[in-house]
Design a protein around this motif. Structure first.
Motif, mmCIF file in Angstrom:
data_model
loop_
_atom_site.group_PDB
_atom_site.id
_atom_site.type_symbol
_atom_site.label_atom_id
_atom_site.label_comp_id
_atom_site.label_asym_id
_atom_site.label_seq_id
_atom_site.Cartn_x
_atom_site.Cartn_y
_atom_site.Cartn_z
ATOM 1 N N LEU A 51 20.651 39.958 24.803
ATOM 2 C CA LEU A 51 20.219 38.295 24.402
ATOM 3 C C LEU A 51 21.755 37.990 24.365
ATOM 4 C CD1 LEU A 51 18.233 39.066 21.002
ATOM 5 C CD2 LEU A 51 17.539 37.199 22.381
ATOM 6 N N SER B 255 13.410 43.174 28.604
ATOM 7 C CA SER B 255 14.836 43.270 28.241
ATOM 8 C C SER B 255 14.891 41.737 29.236
ATOM 9 C CB SER B 255 15.552 44.047 29.691
ATOM 10 O OG SER B 255 15.698 45.237 28.742
ATOM 11 N N GLU C 99 10.136 47.298 22.783
ATOM 12 C CA GLU C 99 11.232 47.143 21.797
ATOM 13 C C GLU C 99 12.383 47.277 22.874
ATOM 14 O OE1 GLU C 99 14.635 50.863 22.639
ATOM 15 O OE2 GLU C 99 13.546 50.135 24.304
ATOM 16 N N SER C 100 12.509 46.417 24.062
ATOM 17 C CA SER C 100 13.120 45.681 24.627
ATOM 18 C C SER C 100 13.315 44.891 24.640
ATOM 19 C CB SER C 100 13.084 46.617 26.104
ATOM 20 O OG SER C 100 13.770 47.664 26.185
ATOM 21 N N THR D 96 18.630 48.067 22.333
ATOM 22 C CA THR D 96 17.777 47.154 22.249
ATOM 23 C C THR D 96 17.822 45.747 22.660
ATOM 24 O OG1 THR D 96 16.517 49.316 20.740
ATOM 25 C CG2 THR D 96 15.638 46.419 20.655
ATOM 26 N N PHE D 97 19.717 45.636 21.746
ATOM 27 C CA PHE D 97 19.761 44.023 21.534
ATOM 28 C C PHE D 97 20.832 43.176 22.853
ATOM 29 C CE2 PHE D 97 18.847 45.925 17.903
ATOM 30 C CZ PHE D 97 18.128 45.141 16.623
ATOM 31 N N ALA E 287 14.085 39.125 26.173
ATOM 32 C CA ALA E 287 15.094 38.862 25.409
ATOM 33 C C ALA E 287 16.159 37.929 26.368
ATOM 34 C CB ALA E 287 15.354 40.129 24.604
ATOM 35 N N CYS F 98 13.379 43.785 21.350
ATOM 36 C CA CYS F 98 13.934 42.827 20.323
ATOM 37 C C CYS F 98 12.657 43.578 19.390
ATOM 38 C CB CYS F 98 15.081 41.841 19.852
ATOM 39 S SG CYS F 98 16.138 42.049 21.103
#
Length: 205
Positions: free
Chosen positions: A130, A71, A30-31, A126-127, A74, A33
């Protein structure tokens, strides 16, 4: 059935099969993405606490660790690939090195609060890793505020799942309006920033 519901069912299957490891895997993805909803993973974990299959502290901590690991993935993608991508293809989507420099300055000044708040908001959380990676935010600060925000998010969702019991899935009905509200707020902010940039270009022209 939507792809989100299907992925949610997959996550439930993992948790039923391998317990804490299923929560860890789901929260990592989930983390990173992958749209596996934490709004399913953590409340279901809370429900399993109520039934005596899992421990509440274990569920919250493993969910937090999963968020941190995902995380990092990402962040690394943004850190190592984002700059190259923007330098090479950014002109096609109206992004330039100047925009990248502005993003880096933003995360230098406001990265902590941006990451922390984003980690406890549906959809955005979630995003956020990035752009933090693309902007090369300080890694220690990124991890610190990601951990704090993720702990709060995991704790809330786990407790709600525990409190709702067999009705734990109702949390999605509660969070969907919030998700849409957040999306609208983000859209308004983006429009405001675009208008501001266009006005500044006219003044400087």
């Amino acid at each position: 059935m939507s792809i989100l519901h299907q992925l949610g069912d997959v996550a439930i299957h993992w948790i039923n099969s391998i317990g804490y490891w299923g929560i860890l895997l789901g929260m990592i993805l989930e983390s990173a993405c992958i749209p596996i909803p934490s709004e399913v993973i953590m409340p279901f974990g809370g429900y399993l606490v109520l039934t005596g299959h899992l421990n509440i502290l274990g569920v919250i901590l493993i969910g937090t660790v999963g968020n941190i690991l995902g995380s990092l993935i990402a962040y690394a993608i943004g850190y190592w690939g984002g700059k190259r991508f923007i330098n090479r293809f950014g002109k096609y989507v109206f992004l330039s090195k100047k925009h990248l420099d502005s993003a880096e300055k933003w995360f230098d000044k406001r990265g902590e609060i941006t990451v922390f708040v984003s980690r406890i908001l549906p959809a955005i959380r979630t995003f956020i890793s990035l752009p933090a990676g693309v902007a090369r935010m300080n890694l220690v600060k990124f991890l610190t505020y990601t951990a704090i925000g993720s702990l709060i998010w995991s704790g809330i969702l786990t407790y709600v799942g525990y409190a709702l019991g067999k009705n734990w899935q109702n949390i999605q009905n509660i969070l969907h309006p919030i998700t849409y509200l957040v999306a609208v707020i983000v859209l308004v902010i983006l429009v405001f920033l675009i208008v501001k940039v266009l006005k500044s270009k006219k003044v400087s022209a």
